[in-house]
Design a protein around this motif. Sequence first.
Motif, PDB file in Angstrom:
ATOM      1  N   GLU A  85     -82.760   8.174  31.430  1.00 13.24           N
ATOM      2  CA  GLU A  85     -81.404   7.699  31.734  1.00 13.24           C
ATOM      3  C   GLU A  85     -80.477   8.881  31.947  1.00 13.24           C
ATOM      4  O   GLU A  85     -80.847  10.022  31.674  1.00 13.24           O
ATOM      5  CB  GLU A  85     -80.885   6.771  30.626  1.00 13.24           C
ATOM      6  N   THR A  86     -79.262   8.612  32.419  1.00 19.90           N
ATOM      7  CA  THR A  86     -78.362   9.704  32.801  1.00 19.90           C
ATOM      8  C   THR A  86     -77.281  10.035  31.776  1.00 19.90           C
ATOM      9  O   THR A  86     -76.612  11.055  31.915  1.00 19.90           O
ATOM     10  CB  THR A  86     -77.667   9.382  34.141  1.00 19.90           C
ATOM     11  N   THR A  87     -77.097   9.208  30.754  1.00 23.24           N
ATOM     12  CA  THR A  87     -76.112   9.545  29.729  1.00 23.24           C
ATOM     13  C   THR A  87     -76.431  10.894  29.101  1.00 23.24           C
ATOM     14  O   THR A  87     -75.529  11.651  28.716  1.00 23.24           O
ATOM     15  CB  THR A  87     -76.076   8.454  28.637  1.00 23.24           C
ATOM     16  N   SER A  88     -77.716  11.223  29.037  1.00 20.96           N
ATOM     17  CA  SER A  88     -78.133  12.492  28.425  1.00 20.96           C
ATOM     18  C   SER A  88     -77.625  13.709  29.184  1.00 20.96           C
ATOM     19  O   SER A  88     -77.630  14.825  28.646  1.00 20.96           O
ATOM     20  CB  SER A  88     -79.661  12.548  28.340  1.00 20.96           C
ATOM     21  N   ALA A  89     -77.172  13.517  30.412  1.00 23.07           N
ATOM     22  CA  ALA A  89     -76.601  14.639  31.161  1.00 23.07           C
ATOM     23  C   ALA A  89     -75.379  15.215  30.459  1.00 23.07           C
ATOM     24  O   ALA A  89     -74.999  16.370  30.708  1.00 23.07           O
ATOM     25  CB  ALA A  89     -76.239  14.203  32.574  1.00 23.07           C
ATOM     26  N   LEU A  90     -74.761  14.444  29.565  1.00 23.56           N
ATOM     27  CA  LEU A  90     -73.619  14.940  28.798  1.00 23.56           C
ATOM     28  C   LEU A  90     -73.989  16.170  27.968  1.00 23.56           C
ATOM     29  O   LEU A  90     -73.124  16.979  27.641  1.00 23.56           O
ATOM     30  CB  LEU A  90     -73.086  13.837  27.872  1.00 23.56           C
ATOM     31  N   LEU A  91     -75.254  16.290  27.624  1.00 20.72           N
ATOM     32  CA  LEU A  91     -75.688  17.458  26.862  1.00 20.72           C
ATOM     33  C   LEU A  91     -75.359  18.743  27.609  1.00 20.72           C
ATOM     34  O   LEU A  91     -75.045  19.767  26.998  1.00 20.72           O
ATOM     35  CB  LEU A  91     -77.191  17.379  26.579  1.00 20.72           C
ATOM     36  N   LYS A  92     -75.431  18.699  28.918  1.00 28.85           N
ATOM     37  CA  LYS A  92     -75.096  19.863  29.731  1.00 28.85           C
ATOM     38  C   LYS A  92     -73.634  19.834  30.197  1.00 28.85           C
ATOM     39  O   LYS A  92     -72.917  20.829  30.088  1.00 28.85           O
ATOM     40  CB  LYS A  92     -76.023  19.938  30.951  1.00 28.85           C
ATOM     41  N   SER A  93     -73.209  18.707  30.692  1.00 26.81           N
ATOM     42  CA  SER A  93     -71.900  18.636  31.334  1.00 26.81           C
ATOM     43  C   SER A  93     -70.734  18.755  30.361  1.00 26.81           C
ATOM     44  O   SER A  93     -69.684  19.305  30.701  1.00 26.81           O
ATOM     45  CB  SER A  93     -71.774  17.332  32.131  1.00 26.81           C
ATOM     46  N   HIS A  94     -70.916  18.247  29.124  1.00 22.20           N
ATOM     47  CA  HIS A  94     -69.814  18.248  28.172  1.00 22.20           C
ATOM     48  C   HIS A  94     -70.122  19.020  26.884  1.00 22.20           C
ATOM     49  O   HIS A  94     -69.215  19.602  26.283  1.00 22.20           O
ATOM     50  CB  HIS A  94     -69.426  16.812  27.809  1.00 22.20           C
ATOM     51  N   PHE A  95     -71.375  18.996  26.451  1.00 21.27           N
ATOM     52  CA  PHE A  95     -71.715  19.624  25.176  1.00 21.27           C
ATOM     53  C   PHE A  95     -72.337  21.007  25.353  1.00 21.27           C
ATOM     54  O   PHE A  95     -72.703  21.654  24.371  1.00 21.27           O
ATOM     55  CB  PHE A  95     -72.648  18.706  24.372  1.00 21.27           C
ATOM     56  N   ARG A  96     -72.484  21.435  26.605  1.00 20.93           N
ATOM     57  CA  ARG A  96     -72.882  22.802  26.947  1.00 20.93           C
ATOM     58  C   ARG A  96     -74.193  23.240  26.292  1.00 20.93           C
ATOM     59  O   ARG A  96     -74.335  24.400  25.894  1.00 20.93           O
ATOM     60  CB  ARG A  96     -71.772  23.790  26.585  1.00 20.93           C
ATOM     61  N   LEU A  97     -75.119  22.352  26.165  1.00 23.44           N
ATOM     62  CA  LEU A  97     -76.403  22.700  25.567  1.00 23.44           C
ATOM     63  C   LEU A  97     -77.272  23.429  26.578  1.00 23.44           C
ATOM     64  O   LEU A  97     -77.441  22.984  27.719  1.00 23.44           O
ATOM     65  CB  LEU A  97     -77.118  21.430  25.088  1.00 23.44           C
ATOM     66  N   ASP A  98     -77.826  24.545  26.160  1.00 25.82           N
ATOM     67  CA  ASP A  98     -78.701  25.327  27.033  1.00 25.82           C
ATOM     68  C   ASP A  98     -80.129  24.820  26.868  1.00 25.82           C
ATOM     69  O   ASP A  98     -80.856  25.236  25.956  1.00 25.82           O
ATOM     70  CB  ASP A  98     -78.612  26.815  26.665  1.00 25.82           C
ATOM     71  N   ILE A  99     -80.519  23.912  27.733  1.00 24.99           N
ATOM     72  CA  ILE A  99     -81.835  23.288  27.643  1.00 24.99           C
ATOM     73  C   ILE A  99     -82.230  22.790  29.030  1.00 24.99           C
ATOM     74  O   ILE A  99     -81.361  22.536  29.875  1.00 24.99           O
ATOM     75  CB  ILE A  99     -81.806  22.093  26.642  1.00 24.99           C
ATOM     76  N   LYS A 100     -83.522  22.672  29.280  1.00 27.52           N
ATOM     77  CA  LYS A 100     -83.987  22.083  30.522  1.00 27.52           C
ATOM     78  C   LYS A 100     -84.014  20.559  30.354  1.00 27.52           C
ATOM     79  O   LYS A 100     -84.690  20.039  29.470  1.00 27.52           O
ATOM     80  CB  LYS A 100     -85.385  22.587  30.876  1.00 27.52           C
ATOM     81  N   LEU A 101     -83.276  19.865  31.195  1.00 30.64           N
ATOM     82  CA  LEU A 101     -83.254  18.404  31.166  1.00 30.64           C
ATOM     83  C   LEU A 101     -84.118  17.875  32.295  1.00 30.64           C
ATOM     84  O   LEU A 101     -83.921  18.229  33.471  1.00 30.64           O
ATOM     85  CB  LEU A 101     -81.829  17.876  31.324  1.00 30.64           C
ATOM     86  N   ILE A 102     -85.065  17.014  31.944  1.00 32.46           N
ATOM     87  CA  ILE A 102     -85.995  16.430  32.911  1.00 32.46           C
ATOM     88  C   ILE A 102     -85.759  14.926  32.944  1.00 32.46           C
ATOM     89  O   ILE A 102     -85.817  14.252  31.921  1.00 32.46           O
ATOM     90  CB  ILE A 102     -87.451  16.745  32.524  1.00 32.46           C
ATOM     91  N   TYR A 103     -85.506  14.405  34.129  1.00 33.17           N
ATOM     92  CA  TYR A 103     -85.080  13.009  34.290  1.00 33.17           C
ATOM     93  C   TYR A 103     -86.082  12.217  35.109  1.00 33.17           C
ATOM     94  O   TYR A 103     -86.487  12.635  36.195  1.00 33.17           O
ATOM     95  CB  TYR A 103     -83.709  13.011  34.981  1.00 33.17           C
ATOM     96  N   PHE A 104     -86.486  11.069  34.549  1.00 32.92           N
ATOM     97  CA  PHE A 104     -87.255  10.091  35.321  1.00 32.92           C
ATOM     98  C   PHE A 104     -86.491   8.775  35.261  1.00 32.92           C
ATOM     99  O   PHE A 104     -86.325   8.200  34.188  1.00 32.92           O
ATOM    100  CB  PHE A 104     -88.667   9.897  34.746  1.00 32.92           C
ATOM    101  N   PRO A 105     -85.999   8.245  36.383  1.00 35.87           N
ATOM    102  CA  PRO A 105     -85.199   7.002  36.371  1.00 35.87           C
ATOM    103  C   PRO A 105     -85.988   5.830  35.795  1.00 35.87           C
ATOM    104  O   PRO A 105     -87.179   5.686  36.055  1.00 35.87           O
ATOM    105  CB  PRO A 105     -84.882   6.772  37.854  1.00 35.87           C
ATOM    106  N   HIS A 106     -85.317   5.002  35.003  1.00 29.46           N
ATOM    107  CA  HIS A 106     -85.997   3.819  34.457  1.00 29.46           C
ATOM    108  C   HIS A 106     -85.856   2.674  35.473  1.00 29.46           C
ATOM    109  O   HIS A 106     -84.924   1.900  35.463  1.00 29.46           O
ATOM    110  CB  HIS A 106     -85.436   3.424  33.089  1.00 29.46           C
ATOM    111  N   GLY A 107     -86.832   2.581  36.344  1.00 24.07           N
ATOM    112  CA  GLY A 107     -86.804   1.580  37.402  1.00 24.07           C
ATOM    113  C   GLY A 107     -86.676   2.249  38.759  1.00 24.07           C
ATOM    114  O   GLY A 107     -86.362   3.440  38.862  1.00 24.07           O
ATOM    115  N   ALA A 108     -86.915   1.439  39.793  1.00 23.71           N
ATOM    116  CA  ALA A 108     -86.902   1.985  41.151  1.00 23.71           C
ATOM    117  C   ALA A 108     -86.050   1.115  42.057  1.00 23.71           C
ATOM    118  O   ALA A 108     -86.410   0.830  43.195  1.00 23.71           O
ATOM    119  CB  ALA A 108     -88.334   2.074  41.682  1.00 23.71           C
TER     120      ALA A 108
END
Length: 391
Positions: free
Chosen positions: A108-131
């Motif tokens: 899911e995309t809510t986790s993008a907040l880890l980078k966009s707002h919480f400035r976490l230095d981590i590799k985020l890997i995204y697979f959409p839930h559904g097509a």
Amino acid sequence: MTLHGMKIGFLFNHDCIHQVSHTAPIICQLVALGQDVTVITSSVEQEAHVRRMVAACARNVTFVRIDISLLARAVNVVARSFLPFRRIANLRENIRLFSRFDALVVPETTSALLKSHFRLDIKLIYFPHGAGDRSIGFRDVTRFFDLVLLPGEKTRERMQASHLIRPDAHSVVGYPKFDIVDLSRRPRFFDNDRPTVLYNPHFDPVLSSWWDMGLEVLDWFARQDDYNLIFAPHVMLFRRNLHTSVEHRRLRLRRMIPQKIRNLSHILIDTGSPNSVDMSYVRGADIYLGDVSSQIYEWIYQPRPCIFLNSHGAKWRDNPNYAHWNMGQVIDRVDELPHALAVAQAQQALYGPRQQVAFAATFHTAPDESAASRAARDIVYFLSHGKTAAA
């Protein structure tokens, strides 16, 4: 292919379990490649669901459950009707835990907040839930992910057209959920030979047919004896009483299902069991009735009739957000439903070939490699080289 010293977390941070099967099948494949994998869940139900899926490698996986503070829980009671407050709080309050990992895999995309707002230095890997085709699946937030794994060319092309993914930071791998479902088995839910209709409305307060047509649909099926009905809406519909569409800025109070409809032998009502998310109903029904749920693409693994309810007056032709409506009849009123059902099998001669084309475009398949194993391989390559193998 082994990458030593990297810690990979799989984060499942949601109210329900429906996102789990989209990434969990990748876990055992990463373990087989020698990776250090931790599963992070935000509920007992999610952890149990993941454990069932990774039973073969569970002893080699670490499980961690996260939670929020008492104050955040109190705020969530009010805030959850307007935004995914608990999910956001889980991210903010567990930054220290997440910082231990080199990469987090999320559906899911809510986790993008880890980078966009919480400035976490981590590799985020995204697979959409559904097509699916809804516009919410193609938003700018996708750009915050370091690697995007995709089910097929349809999604890739649309994301590329909007410049949401980078050439060296995405990969088409297929649909891991199909790896764990026996698509040849057809569950039986009724003791008769009537055709079974699956009614699968979404929860969005604007796009879903439930709000303006749902009870009328249920009432029509209750009064007839030609069809069985499985009512299995998106699991989030009955999770909350009040629903907000951030995308469409609409707030609506969900109506309840009348008790008289709950006790009928030809109607099965399921508002959120595992059967709602493991394709049991998709495999066990004959005709699909819905609106904008991505579940339609799971339905067409075996081409069968589809009927779509246009409850919100959508101008859907040539609109990519409604591409799936080209695979079946589209009706604007419930009084059109009896005729649509009556001609559904005959109409399938037109729609069946469209469904086959749509399935091939939506899901990458390879006879010698599962989607989960390809995803695991691409994750390891990306973390090792900083780009995808095809780049």
